[in-house]
Design a protein around this motif. Structure first.
Motif, PDB file in Angstrom:
ATOM      1  N   VAL A 163      81.633  18.412  62.808  1.00 40.35           N
ATOM      2  CA  VAL A 163      81.921  19.747  62.294  1.00 40.35           C
ATOM      3  C   VAL A 163      80.656  20.533  61.950  1.00 40.35           C
ATOM      4  O   VAL A 163      80.721  21.735  61.689  1.00 40.35           O
ATOM      5  N   MET A 164      79.502  19.867  61.941  1.00 39.36           N
ATOM      6  CA  MET A 164      78.231  20.547  61.705  1.00 39.36           C
ATOM      7  C   MET A 164      77.116  19.656  62.224  1.00 39.36           C
ATOM      8  O   MET A 164      77.155  18.436  62.048  1.00 39.36           O
ATOM      9  N   MET A 165      76.135  20.277  62.913  1.00 37.22           N
ATOM     10  CA  MET A 165      75.001  19.541  63.466  1.00 37.22           C
ATOM     11  C   MET A 165      73.714  20.065  62.850  1.00 37.22           C
ATOM     12  O   MET A 165      73.544  21.274  62.698  1.00 37.22           O
ATOM     13  N   GLY A 170      62.021  22.059  65.792  1.00 41.57           N
ATOM     14  CA  GLY A 170      61.251  21.771  66.989  1.00 41.57           C
ATOM     15  C   GLY A 170      61.932  20.852  67.974  1.00 41.57           C
ATOM     16  O   GLY A 170      61.455  20.687  69.103  1.00 41.57           O
ATOM     17  N   ILE A 171      63.062  20.248  67.600  1.00 45.82           N
ATOM     18  CA  ILE A 171      63.754  19.333  68.507  1.00 45.82           C
ATOM     19  C   ILE A 171      64.638  20.083  69.494  1.00 45.82           C
ATOM     20  O   ILE A 171      64.743  19.707  70.662  1.00 45.82           O
ATOM     21  N   VAL A 172      65.267  21.175  69.046  1.00 47.41           N
ATOM     22  CA  VAL A 172      66.213  21.907  69.888  1.00 47.41           C
ATOM     23  C   VAL A 172      65.664  23.284  70.245  1.00 47.41           C
ATOM     24  O   VAL A 172      65.143  24.000  69.383  1.00 47.41           O
ATOM     25  N   ASP A 173      65.786  23.648  71.525  1.00 51.36           N
ATOM     26  CA  ASP A 173      65.529  25.008  71.972  1.00 51.36           C
ATOM     27  C   ASP A 173      66.806  25.805  71.718  1.00 51.36           C
ATOM     28  O   ASP A 173      67.812  25.619  72.424  1.00 51.36           O
ATOM     29  N   ALA A 175      67.760  28.765  72.296  1.00 58.02           N
ATOM     30  CA  ALA A 175      68.221  29.674  73.346  1.00 58.02           C
ATOM     31  C   ALA A 175      68.981  28.930  74.438  1.00 58.02           C
ATOM     32  O   ALA A 175      69.951  29.438  74.999  1.00 58.02           O
ATOM     33  N   LYS A 176      68.525  27.704  74.751  1.00 54.04           N
ATOM     34  CA  LYS A 176      69.131  26.937  75.840  1.00 54.04           C
ATOM     35  C   LYS A 176      69.938  25.737  75.360  1.00 54.04           C
ATOM     36  O   LYS A 176      70.579  25.065  76.174  1.00 54.04           O
ATOM     37  N   PHE A 177      69.916  25.476  74.042  1.00 57.72           N
ATOM     38  CA  PHE A 177      70.571  24.297  73.474  1.00 57.72           C
ATOM     39  C   PHE A 177      70.047  23.010  74.131  1.00 57.72           C
ATOM     40  O   PHE A 177      70.781  22.044  74.315  1.00 57.72           O
ATOM     41  N   TYR A 178      68.780  23.024  74.469  1.00 57.86           N
ATOM     42  CA  TYR A 178      68.135  21.867  75.079  1.00 57.86           C
ATOM     43  C   TYR A 178      67.529  20.998  73.988  1.00 57.86           C
ATOM     44  O   TYR A 178      66.777  21.485  73.138  1.00 57.86           O
ATOM     45  N   VAL A 179      67.871  19.714  74.002  1.00 60.73           N
ATOM     46  CA  VAL A 179      67.328  18.764  73.033  1.00 60.73           C
ATOM     47  C   VAL A 179      66.127  18.064  73.658  1.00 60.73           C
ATOM     48  O   VAL A 179      66.236  17.456  74.724  1.00 60.73           O
ATOM     49  N   ALA A 181      64.069  15.165  74.026  1.00 59.98           N
ATOM     50  CA  ALA A 181      64.201  13.739  73.710  1.00 59.98           C
ATOM     51  C   ALA A 181      62.911  13.157  73.159  1.00 59.98           C
ATOM     52  O   ALA A 181      62.932  12.254  72.322  1.00 59.98           O
ATOM     53  N   ALA A 182      61.773  13.672  73.630  1.00 62.65           N
ATOM     54  CA  ALA A 182      60.488  13.149  73.143  1.00 62.65           C
ATOM     55  C   ALA A 182      60.300  13.481  71.669  1.00 62.65           C
ATOM     56  O   ALA A 182      59.752  12.672  70.906  1.00 62.65           O
ATOM     57  N   ARG A 183      60.727  14.663  71.260  1.00 62.01           N
ATOM     58  CA  ARG A 183      60.613  15.036  69.852  1.00 62.01           C
ATOM     59  C   ARG A 183      61.672  14.353  68.994  1.00 62.01           C
ATOM     60  O   ARG A 183      61.430  14.033  67.830  1.00 62.01           O
ATOM     61  N   LEU A 184      62.854  14.131  69.568  1.00 65.28           N
ATOM     62  CA  LEU A 184      63.887  13.399  68.845  1.00 65.28           C
ATOM     63  C   LEU A 184      63.439  11.956  68.613  1.00 65.28           C
ATOM     64  O   LEU A 184      63.624  11.402  67.531  1.00 65.28           O
ATOM     65  N   ALA A 185      62.843  11.353  69.643  1.00 70.55           N
ATOM     66  CA  ALA A 185      62.236  10.009  69.564  1.00 70.55           C
ATOM     67  C   ALA A 185      63.158   8.966  68.945  1.00 70.55           C
ATOM     68  O   ALA A 185      62.776   8.262  67.994  1.00 70.55           O
ATOM     69  N   PRO A 186      64.377   8.807  69.468  1.00 68.14           N
ATOM     70  CA  PRO A 186      65.278   7.818  68.879  1.00 68.14           C
ATOM     71  C   PRO A 186      64.874   6.397  69.232  1.00 68.14           C
ATOM     72  O   PRO A 186      64.186   6.157  70.228  1.00 68.14           O
ATOM     73  N   ILE A 187      65.293   5.466  68.415  1.00 65.86           N
ATOM     74  CA  ILE A 187      65.167   4.055  68.765  1.00 65.86           C
ATOM     75  C   ILE A 187      66.567   3.519  69.037  1.00 65.86           C
ATOM     76  O   ILE A 187      67.572   4.104  68.610  1.00 65.86           O
ATOM     77  N   GLY A 188      66.650   2.402  69.773  1.00 60.24           N
ATOM     78  CA  GLY A 188      67.940   1.816  70.113  1.00 60.24           C
ATOM     79  C   GLY A 188      67.901   0.315  69.968  1.00 60.24           C
ATOM     80  O   GLY A 188      66.846  -0.303  69.832  1.00 60.24           O
ATOM     81  N   ARG A 189      69.089  -0.291  70.017  1.00 59.95           N
ATOM     82  CA  ARG A 189      69.214  -1.738  69.878  1.00 59.95           C
ATOM     83  C   ARG A 189      69.178  -2.407  71.238  1.00 59.95           C
ATOM     84  O   ARG A 189      69.701  -1.895  72.225  1.00 59.95           O
ATOM     85  N   LEU A 190      68.569  -3.571  71.261  1.00 60.14           N
ATOM     86  CA  LEU A 190      68.545  -4.419  72.445  1.00 60.14           C
ATOM     87  C   LEU A 190      69.248  -5.741  72.133  1.00 60.14           C
ATOM     88  O   LEU A 190      70.004  -5.840  71.185  1.00 60.14           O
ATOM     89  N   GLU A 191      68.949  -6.750  72.949  1.00 59.86           N
ATOM     90  CA  GLU A 191      69.604  -8.048  72.786  1.00 59.86           C
ATOM     91  C   GLU A 191      69.000  -8.826  71.623  1.00 59.86           C
ATOM     92  O   GLU A 191      67.849  -8.628  71.254  1.00 59.86           O
ATOM     93  N   GLY A 192      69.789  -9.716  71.052  1.00 59.75           N
ATOM     94  CA  GLY A 192      69.262 -10.633  70.051  1.00 59.75           C
ATOM     95  C   GLY A 192      69.010  -9.997  68.697  1.00 59.75           C
ATOM     96  O   GLY A 192      69.049  -8.783  68.531  1.00 59.75           O
ATOM     97  N   ALA A 193      68.732 -10.838  67.738  1.00 58.46           N
ATOM     98  CA  ALA A 193      68.497 -10.385  66.364  1.00 58.46           C
ATOM     99  C   ALA A 193      67.173  -9.649  66.254  1.00 58.46           C
ATOM    100  O   ALA A 193      66.135 -10.155  66.675  1.00 58.46           O
TER     101      ALA A 193
END
Length: 218
Positions: A163-165, A170-173, A175-179, A181-193
């Protein structure tokens, strides 16, 4: 003549323990984004917990989902809080907040504020009551659509309407709603602990142009 099929190792889930099923699934379906979810208990204690069984559902309206897996038959504070107050905030985790996210993954006693323990900074949300974590680069305020119980445990599939973002400057343009990704710089999960990944190696492929097949974008 057909080429020889590659040798395959095959597993029947009915013959595996749940932990073995989890190791195969979580080690194969990678990388997975991390949702750091804030909720509010009836006594006003704010809770934060990370989930890697998380993704986008669709739009119109924008929707996302994450899955709660009970531990020792008990649903975590996040699930109980959402059932009582059907609102939550999902945060994307970057390098700057990874250590605090990791603290929030500990098995704290019920009613503990992981937010306070991890020393996360909060700000009021606009449309929901649980707080936002200002150190996270993207924050999605959500209202609960449904909790679907699936499987034998069961797992709790939480579906929310965004309902709100909120995005760090600096992450979103806009005018174009372009995110970016380099500025967002998320991390993610892989295998194992304890295994994680960064989004640092990307490549691009356009959709193929096939005669007689309409071109689409996306």
């Amino acid at each position: 003549m057909n080429p020889r099929e590659p040798d395959m190792a095959s597993f029947d889930p009915d013959a595996l323990e749940p932990r073995q099923q989890y190791k195969l699934m979580s080690g194969t379906i990678i990388p997975r984004p991390i949702a750091l979810v804030t909720t509010l208990a009836p006594d006003g204690v704010a809770n934060a917990a990370p989930f890697s069984l998380f993704n986008m559902v669709g739009v119109d309206p924008p929707m996302l989902m994450f899955s709660l897996t009970p531990r020792a038959g008990e649903v975590k504070d996040t699930g109980r809080n959402i059932e009582r107050l059907p609102e939550f905030v999902v945060h994307i985790v970057d390098e700057g907040v990874k250590e605090k996210m990791n603290i929030c993954s500990a098995d704290f006693p019920p009613g503990t504020s992981e937010i306070d323990f991890a020393r996360l900074r909060t700000a009021p949300s606009v449309k929901v009551r649980p707080p936002r974590l200002v150190e996270c680069p993207a924050q999605f305020e959500c209202r609960l659509i449904d909790i679907i119980k699936v499987g034998r445990r069961p797992n709790h599939l939480v579906i929310g309407e965004v309902v709100m973002m909120h995005y760090r400057e600096g992450i979103v343009d806009p005018a174009k709603f372009y995110v970016d990704a380099a500025r967002l710089a998320p991390i993610g999960r892989l295998e194992g602990a304890g295994m994680y990944t960064r989004v640092t190696d990307r490549f691009q492929m356009g959709r193929p142009e096939i005669p007689g097949v309409p071109a689409t974008s996306g």
